[in-house]
Design a protein around this motif. Structure first.
Motif, PDB file in Angstrom:
ATOM      1  N   ASN A 133      51.421  66.683 -73.600  1.00  0.00           N
ATOM      2  CA  ASN A 133      52.178  67.698 -74.094  1.00  0.00           C
ATOM      3  C   ASN A 133      53.350  67.205 -74.622  1.00  0.00           C
ATOM      4  N   ILE A 134      53.407  66.561 -75.632  1.00  0.00           N
ATOM      5  CA  ILE A 134      54.623  65.867 -76.248  1.00  0.00           C
ATOM      6  C   ILE A 134      55.593  67.122 -76.690  1.00  0.00           C
ATOM      7  N   GLY A 135      56.972  66.505 -76.345  1.00  0.00           N
ATOM      8  CA  GLY A 135      58.139  67.288 -76.852  1.00  0.00           C
ATOM      9  C   GLY A 135      58.553  68.614 -75.669  1.00  0.00           C
ATOM     10  N   ARG A 136      57.449  69.184 -74.971  1.00  0.00           N
ATOM     11  CA  ARG A 136      57.943  70.054 -74.140  1.00  0.00           C
ATOM     12  C   ARG A 136      57.701  69.610 -72.767  1.00  0.00           C
ATOM     13  N   GLU A 137      56.803  68.924 -72.492  1.00  0.00           N
ATOM     14  CA  GLU A 137      56.747  67.938 -71.110  1.00  0.00           C
ATOM     15  C   GLU A 137      57.074  66.589 -70.883  1.00  0.00           C
ATOM     16  N   LEU A 138      56.897  66.150 -72.080  1.00  0.00           N
ATOM     17  CA  LEU A 138      56.792  64.565 -71.953  1.00  0.00           C
ATOM     18  C   LEU A 138      57.481  64.138 -73.586  1.00  0.00           C
ATOM     19  N   SER A 139      58.281  63.177 -73.110  1.00  0.00           N
ATOM     20  CA  SER A 139      58.525  62.248 -74.407  1.00  0.00           C
ATOM     21  C   SER A 139      57.886  61.013 -74.289  1.00  0.00           C
ATOM     22  N   PHE A 140      57.111  60.383 -75.356  1.00  0.00           N
ATOM     23  CA  PHE A 140      56.155  59.514 -75.080  1.00  0.00           C
ATOM     24  C   PHE A 140      56.217  58.436 -76.358  1.00  0.00           C
ATOM     25  N   ALA A 141      56.318  57.165 -76.307  1.00  0.00           N
ATOM     26  CA  ALA A 141      56.244  56.297 -77.382  1.00  0.00           C
ATOM     27  C   ALA A 141      54.643  55.671 -77.345  1.00  0.00           C
ATOM     28  N   PHE A 142      54.023  56.050 -78.659  1.00  0.00           N
ATOM     29  CA  PHE A 142      52.595  55.414 -78.741  1.00  0.00           C
ATOM     30  C   PHE A 142      52.665  54.139 -79.330  1.00  0.00           C
ATOM     31  N   GLU A 143      53.273  53.162 -78.415  1.00  0.00           N
ATOM     32  CA  GLU A 143      53.138  51.763 -78.704  1.00  0.00           C
ATOM     33  C   GLU A 143      53.387  50.943 -77.484  1.00  0.00           C
ATOM     34  N   ALA A 144      52.601  49.729 -77.169  1.00  0.00           N
ATOM     35  CA  ALA A 144      52.839  49.203 -75.975  1.00  0.00           C
ATOM     36  C   ALA A 144      53.755  48.102 -76.059  1.00  0.00           C
ATOM     37  N   SER A 145      54.500  48.011 -74.789  1.00  0.00           N
ATOM     38  CA  SER A 145      55.194  46.797 -74.518  1.00  0.00           C
ATOM     39  C   SER A 145      54.563  45.758 -73.581  1.00  0.00           C
ATOM     40  N   ASN A 146      53.595  46.132 -72.838  1.00  0.00           N
ATOM     41  CA  ASN A 146      53.089  44.977 -72.045  1.00  0.00           C
ATOM     42  C   ASN A 146      51.747  45.250 -71.592  1.00  0.00           C
ATOM     43  N   GLN A 147      50.991  44.301 -71.549  1.00  0.00           N
ATOM     44  CA  GLN A 147      49.567  44.676 -70.504  1.00  0.00           C
ATOM     45  C   GLN A 147      49.581  43.572 -69.315  1.00  0.00           C
ATOM     46  N   PHE A 148      49.095  44.296 -68.426  1.00  0.00           N
ATOM     47  CA  PHE A 148      48.747  43.443 -66.907  1.00  0.00           C
ATOM     48  C   PHE A 148      47.491  43.204 -66.645  1.00  0.00           C
ATOM     49  N   THR A 149      46.947  42.229 -66.243  1.00  0.00           N
ATOM     50  CA  THR A 149      45.800  41.765 -65.532  1.00  0.00           C
ATOM     51  C   THR A 149      45.970  41.394 -64.233  1.00  0.00           C
ATOM     52  N   GLY A 150      44.978  41.631 -63.275  1.00  0.00           N
ATOM     53  CA  GLY A 150      45.258  41.125 -61.900  1.00  0.00           C
ATOM     54  C   GLY A 150      44.772  42.312 -60.884  1.00  0.00           C
ATOM     55  N   ILE A 151      45.296  42.210 -59.772  1.00  0.00           N
ATOM     56  CA  ILE A 151      44.750  42.932 -58.512  1.00  0.00           C
ATOM     57  C   ILE A 151      45.861  43.556 -57.946  1.00  0.00           C
ATOM     58  N   GLU A 152      45.780  44.784 -57.340  1.00  0.00           N
ATOM     59  CA  GLU A 152      46.658  45.630 -56.655  1.00  0.00           C
ATOM     60  C   GLU A 152      45.797  46.112 -55.298  1.00  0.00           C
ATOM     61  N   TRP A 153      46.848  46.115 -54.338  1.00  0.00           N
ATOM     62  CA  TRP A 153      46.279  46.415 -53.032  1.00  0.00           C
ATOM     63  C   TRP A 153      47.059  47.790 -52.454  1.00  0.00           C
ATOM     64  N   TRP A 154      46.531  48.695 -51.916  1.00  0.00           N
ATOM     65  CA  TRP A 154      47.276  49.555 -50.983  1.00  0.00           C
ATOM     66  C   TRP A 154      46.735  49.491 -49.649  1.00  0.00           C
ATOM     67  N   ASN A 155      47.720  49.144 -48.880  1.00  0.00           N
ATOM     68  CA  ASN A 155      47.202  49.090 -47.338  1.00  0.00           C
ATOM     69  C   ASN A 155      48.108  50.122 -46.507  1.00  0.00           C
ATOM     70  N   LYS A 156      47.596  50.971 -45.821  1.00  0.00           N
ATOM     71  CA  LYS A 156      47.840  52.208 -45.188  1.00  0.00           C
ATOM     72  C   LYS A 156      48.102  51.784 -43.724  1.00  0.00           C
ATOM     73  N   ILE A 157      47.650  50.693 -43.214  1.00  0.00           N
ATOM     74  CA  ILE A 157      47.918  50.298 -41.818  1.00  0.00           C
ATOM     75  C   ILE A 157      48.491  49.131 -41.350  1.00  0.00           C
ATOM     76  N   GLY A 158      49.018  48.361 -42.349  1.00  0.00           N
ATOM     77  CA  GLY A 158      49.514  47.105 -42.363  1.00  0.00           C
ATOM     78  C   GLY A 158      50.132  46.494 -43.394  1.00  0.00           C
ATOM     79  N   ASN A 159      51.186  45.432 -43.055  1.00  0.00           N
ATOM     80  CA  ASN A 159      51.995  44.925 -44.118  1.00  0.00           C
ATOM     81  C   ASN A 159      51.455  43.550 -44.686  1.00  0.00           C
ATOM     82  N   PHE A 160      50.235  43.630 -45.259  1.00  0.00           N
ATOM     83  CA  PHE A 160      49.434  42.432 -45.874  1.00  0.00           C
ATOM     84  C   PHE A 160      48.212  42.847 -46.759  1.00  0.00           C
ATOM     85  N   PRO A 161      48.166  41.990 -47.742  1.00  0.00           N
ATOM     86  CA  PRO A 161      46.972  42.191 -48.706  1.00  0.00           C
ATOM     87  C   PRO A 161      45.715  41.591 -47.933  1.00  0.00           C
ATOM     88  N   TYR A 162      44.665  42.451 -48.342  1.00  0.00           N
ATOM     89  CA  TYR A 162      43.441  41.757 -47.426  1.00  0.00           C
ATOM     90  C   TYR A 162      42.296  41.342 -48.644  1.00  0.00           C
TER      91      TYR A 162
END
Length: 248
Positions: A133-162
């Motif tokens: 919903n451009i202009g009313r709810e969101l301002s958005f530039a339709f051009e990329a500035s970066n791309q990431f490849t890799g792994i992400e962890w969400w650990n809800k019980i400890g402070n470590f990646p598994y």
């Protein structure tokens, strides 16, 4: 706790010979192959992600088409925009031994983000279009500035990646440029070009991550690498001096 490790994708700048992100890019793509199931060691209420992540200019909004693996062995692909899950793919599901083409396209004419997923073994395709919903709810530039490849962890019980759930291969890492010269009305006609550099990135916790980025290389003109169980302290740094047609 939240962790990530991997690399930003880029090309060598023709003038400085340093990595940079290509201009005018509006799309991202890769192929992820599920090579081996190494077992589910994801802690309770937690999950991990194999990332295809694009960031837009100005607002730096993250646009993601990720393979998500959960503690309860629910594994699926998810379209994410600005940190919010928008669509879980229901028809194309992760199957061991299969490979999947992932694409993210920013379409300024239609004011939407298109997420495309194809099982390359069965040829089945599933698509999700996120209308903005451009202009009313969101301002958005339709051009990329970066791309990431890799792994992400969400650990809800400890402070470590598994340990990761799947040994995977990532290949055909590319960015997309609009090419509607033959059909100006077709805003989705794209030309894809390969990256030739990877620069390491993480959340900066100085932890050792229980994975290895194995054997980064060029296959079919594109960067390819494997993710396996192991130990690493940062993402990949990789530079190929292959020529690229899009000059910065």
């Amino acid at each position: 706790m939240h962790f990530w490790v991997g690399s930003f994708c880029g090309i060598l700048d023709s003038s400085s010979n340093k990595p940079a992100f290509p201009r005018r890019a509006i799309a991202a793509t890769d192929v992820i192959a599920l090579v081996e199931d190494v077992g589910n060691q994801i802690p309770d209420k937690s999950w991990m992600l194999y990332l295809l992540e694009l960031f837009n200019k100005q607002q730096n909004i993250a646009i993601e088409l990720n393979l998500i693996c959960q503690f309860d062995s629910q594994n699926y692909f998810e379209a994410i925009f600005n940190g919010v899950n928008r669509y879980r793919f229901k028809e194309v599901l992760p199957i061991l031994g299969h490979s999947y083409l992932r694409q993210i396209i920013m379409n300024s004419q239609k004011e939407c983000i298109s997420y495309l997923l194809q099982d390359r073994n069965t040829k089945q395709i599933e698509r999700f279009d996120l209308r903005l919903n451009i202009g009313r709810e969101l301002s958005f530039a339709f051009e990329a500035s970066n791309q990431f490849t890799g792994i992400e962890w969400w650990n809800k019980i400890g402070n470590f990646p598994y340990q990761i759930r799947y040994d995977v291969q990532i290949s055909q890492l590319m960015y997309g440029l609009s090419d509607n010269s033959n059909n100006p009305s077709d805003s989705e006609y794209m030309v894809y070009l390969p990256y030739n550099t990877l620069m390491p990135n993480s959340e900066g916790s100085s932890l050792r991550y229980p994975i290895s980025f194995h054997n980064p290389r060029i296959e079919s003109g594109c960067i390819c690498y494997n993710v396996k169980p192991g130990i690493c302290e940062s993402g990949m740094k990789y530079i190929s001096f292959a020529k690229n047609n899009n000059n910065n």
